[in-house]
Design a protein around this motif. Structure first.
Motif, PDB file in Angstrom:
ATOM      1  N   ILE B  18      -8.729  -7.474   0.747  1.00 16.91           N
ATOM      2  CA  ILE B  18      -9.472  -7.553  -0.525  1.00 16.91           C
ATOM      3  C   ILE B  18      -9.613  -6.174  -1.155  1.00 16.91           C
ATOM      4  O   ILE B  18      -9.422  -5.994  -2.361  1.00 16.91           O
ATOM      5  N   VAL B  19      -9.921  -5.162  -0.317  1.00 16.96           N
ATOM      6  CA  VAL B  19     -10.063  -3.805  -0.856  1.00 16.96           C
ATOM      7  C   VAL B  19      -8.745  -3.317  -1.444  1.00 16.96           C
ATOM      8  O   VAL B  19      -8.710  -2.708  -2.518  1.00 16.96           O
ATOM      9  N   ALA B  20      -7.632  -3.608  -0.745  1.00 23.48           N
ATOM     10  CA  ALA B  20      -6.329  -3.168  -1.248  1.00 23.48           C
ATOM     11  C   ALA B  20      -5.991  -3.822  -2.571  1.00 23.48           C
ATOM     12  O   ALA B  20      -5.324  -3.233  -3.414  1.00 23.48           O
ATOM     13  N   LEU B  21      -6.475  -5.057  -2.795  1.00 22.11           N
ATOM     14  CA  LEU B  21      -6.183  -5.700  -4.066  1.00 22.11           C
ATOM     15  C   LEU B  21      -7.081  -5.199  -5.187  1.00 22.11           C
ATOM     16  O   LEU B  21      -6.655  -5.072  -6.327  1.00 22.11           O
ATOM     17  N   GLU B  22      -8.338  -4.893  -4.860  1.00 24.65           N
ATOM     18  CA  GLU B  22      -9.309  -4.666  -5.920  1.00 24.65           C
ATOM     19  C   GLU B  22      -9.502  -3.198  -6.277  1.00 24.65           C
ATOM     20  O   GLU B  22     -10.057  -2.890  -7.312  1.00 24.65           O
ATOM     21  N   VAL B  23      -9.063  -2.279  -5.409  1.00 27.70           N
ATOM     22  CA  VAL B  23      -9.401  -0.877  -5.631  1.00 27.70           C
ATOM     23  C   VAL B  23      -8.567  -0.317  -6.781  1.00 27.70           C
ATOM     24  O   VAL B  23      -7.492  -0.825  -7.103  1.00 27.70           O
ATOM     25  N   LYS B  24      -9.138   0.729  -7.451  1.00 24.16           N
ATOM     26  CA  LYS B  24      -8.474   1.298  -8.623  1.00 24.16           C
ATOM     27  C   LYS B  24      -7.441   2.357  -8.234  1.00 24.16           C
ATOM     28  O   LYS B  24      -6.377   2.430  -8.829  1.00 24.16           O
ATOM     29  N   ASP B  25      -7.787   3.165  -7.225  1.00 27.02           N
ATOM     30  CA  ASP B  25      -6.894   4.251  -6.830  1.00 27.02           C
ATOM     31  C   ASP B  25      -5.736   3.702  -6.000  1.00 27.02           C
ATOM     32  O   ASP B  25      -5.937   2.977  -5.030  1.00 27.02           O
ATOM     33  N   LEU B  26      -4.519   4.052  -6.397  1.00 26.55           N
ATOM     34  CA  LEU B  26      -3.353   3.481  -5.729  1.00 26.55           C
ATOM     35  C   LEU B  26      -3.161   4.033  -4.320  1.00 26.55           C
ATOM     36  O   LEU B  26      -2.659   3.341  -3.440  1.00 26.55           O
ATOM     37  N   LEU B  27      -3.564   5.294  -4.107  1.00 22.10           N
ATOM     38  CA  LEU B  27      -3.405   5.886  -2.775  1.00 22.10           C
ATOM     39  C   LEU B  27      -4.309   5.177  -1.761  1.00 22.10           C
ATOM     40  O   LEU B  27      -3.901   4.915  -0.624  1.00 22.10           O
ATOM     41  N   VAL B  28      -5.524   4.820  -2.209  1.00 18.10           N
ATOM     42  CA  VAL B  28      -6.425   4.058  -1.339  1.00 18.10           C
ATOM     43  C   VAL B  28      -5.830   2.691  -1.033  1.00 18.10           C
ATOM     44  O   VAL B  28      -5.934   2.188   0.100  1.00 18.10           O
ATOM     45  N   ALA B  29      -5.173   2.102  -2.025  1.00 15.79           N
ATOM     46  CA  ALA B  29      -4.549   0.796  -1.792  1.00 15.79           C
ATOM     47  C   ALA B  29      -3.440   0.893  -0.744  1.00 15.79           C
ATOM     48  O   ALA B  29      -3.302   0.012   0.112  1.00 15.79           O
ATOM     49  N   VAL B  30      -2.675   2.011  -0.795  1.00 15.70           N
ATOM     50  CA  VAL B  30      -1.607   2.182   0.190  1.00 15.70           C
ATOM     51  C   VAL B  30      -2.194   2.331   1.591  1.00 15.70           C
ATOM     52  O   VAL B  30      -1.700   1.723   2.560  1.00 15.70           O
ATOM     53  N   VAL B  31      -3.269   3.118   1.709  1.00 14.02           N
ATOM     54  CA  VAL B  31      -3.888   3.305   3.026  1.00 14.02           C
ATOM     55  C   VAL B  31      -4.451   1.986   3.536  1.00 14.02           C
ATOM     56  O   VAL B  31      -4.326   1.640   4.717  1.00 14.02           O
ATOM     57  N   MET B  32      -5.043   1.197   2.622  1.00 16.13           N
ATOM     58  CA  MET B  32      -5.598  -0.093   3.033  1.00 16.13           C
ATOM     59  C   MET B  32      -4.482  -1.044   3.486  1.00 16.13           C
ATOM     60  O   MET B  32      -4.651  -1.823   4.423  1.00 16.13           O
TER      61      MET B  32
END
Lengths: 146, 81
Positions: B18-32
């Motif tokens: 869910i965090v990877a889908l909803e987060v704004k920062d793309l780098l955070v999405a990659v880590v998630m």
């Protein structure tokens, strides 16, 4: 890439971790025929250890390890090992990749199959490592690369 | 395997997705997504598919994360034209 700044701590961590990943990759390849893992997983581990240095150190340090022009010949060598083993077995009267027909003197057929799978795994590992590193290099280099 | 531990892993799996889908920062999405991949590998191993889990941990949590980071750093958030 965007702006790069040098971080000695990240580089030190990558240098510390990379040889162990590489040794584990070779372990997975060599033990691939009777335990989980094999050529693909071991090759991906080898590629991960190379890419770690590339990400942490940048292009100048990466040039010391595996140069960019060396990836394509390595991949070709891996594929050639695979097909040479299969075709040699075919030329000696067996089927394609029939390891029991390999012309290694002084070996029983079961040991021949054992060794044949090992040779195949080394070829697959080399090809997978070289091609994953090549993908990274071409992505970093930019868009106008055919 | 112990079912309580598997339940915890499932909860973290859903949270990271869910965090990877909803987060704004793309780098955070990659880590998630890397975390998602690693937890998935743990679940594969718990289900007895050791080879699949091995591949998932190496490819999903190792190489794909690096390639996604390269892609994120080569794109910009706003277009220039």
């Amino acid at each position: 890439m965007r702006r790069q700044f040098h971080s000695p701590i990240v580089l030190l961590g990558a240098r510390l971790l990379s040889p162990y990943i590489m040794v584990f990759g070779w372990y997975v390849i060599i033990h691939g025929h009777y335990s989980p893992g094999g050529g693909f997983q071991g090759g991906a581990l080898l590629a991960a250890s190379v890419l770690l240095i590339r990400v942490a150190g940048g292009r100048r340090i990466a040039r010391l390890q595996i140069q960019e022009f060396a990836t394509t010949p390595l991949a070709v060598i891996g594929v050639l090992i695979y097909f040479a083993t299969g075709l040699v077995a075919m030329a000696m009267g067996g089927y394609f990749l029939d390891y029991g027909a390999l012309p290694i003197p002084g070996m029983d057929p079961d040991w021949l199959r054992y060794t044949g799978i090992l040779i195949i795994e080394v070829g697959i590992g080399l090809a997978v490592m070289a091609i994953l590193v090549m993908i990274y290099d071409n992505m970093v280099k930019g868009e106008d690369y055919a | 395997m112990i079912w309580e531990l598997e339940l915890v892993i499932y909860i973290f799996l859903a949270l990271s997705a869910i965090v990877a889908l909803e987060v704004k920062d793309l780098l955070v999405a990659v880590v998630m997504m890397t975390i998602f991949s690693f937890l998935m590998a743990l679940l594969f191993v718990a289900m007895g598919a050791i080879d699949v889990g091995f591949t998932e941990a190496v490819i999903g949590a190792g190489v794909t994360g690096i390639l996604f980071v390269v892609v994120v750093y080569q794109t910009s958030r706003k277009s220039k034209d």
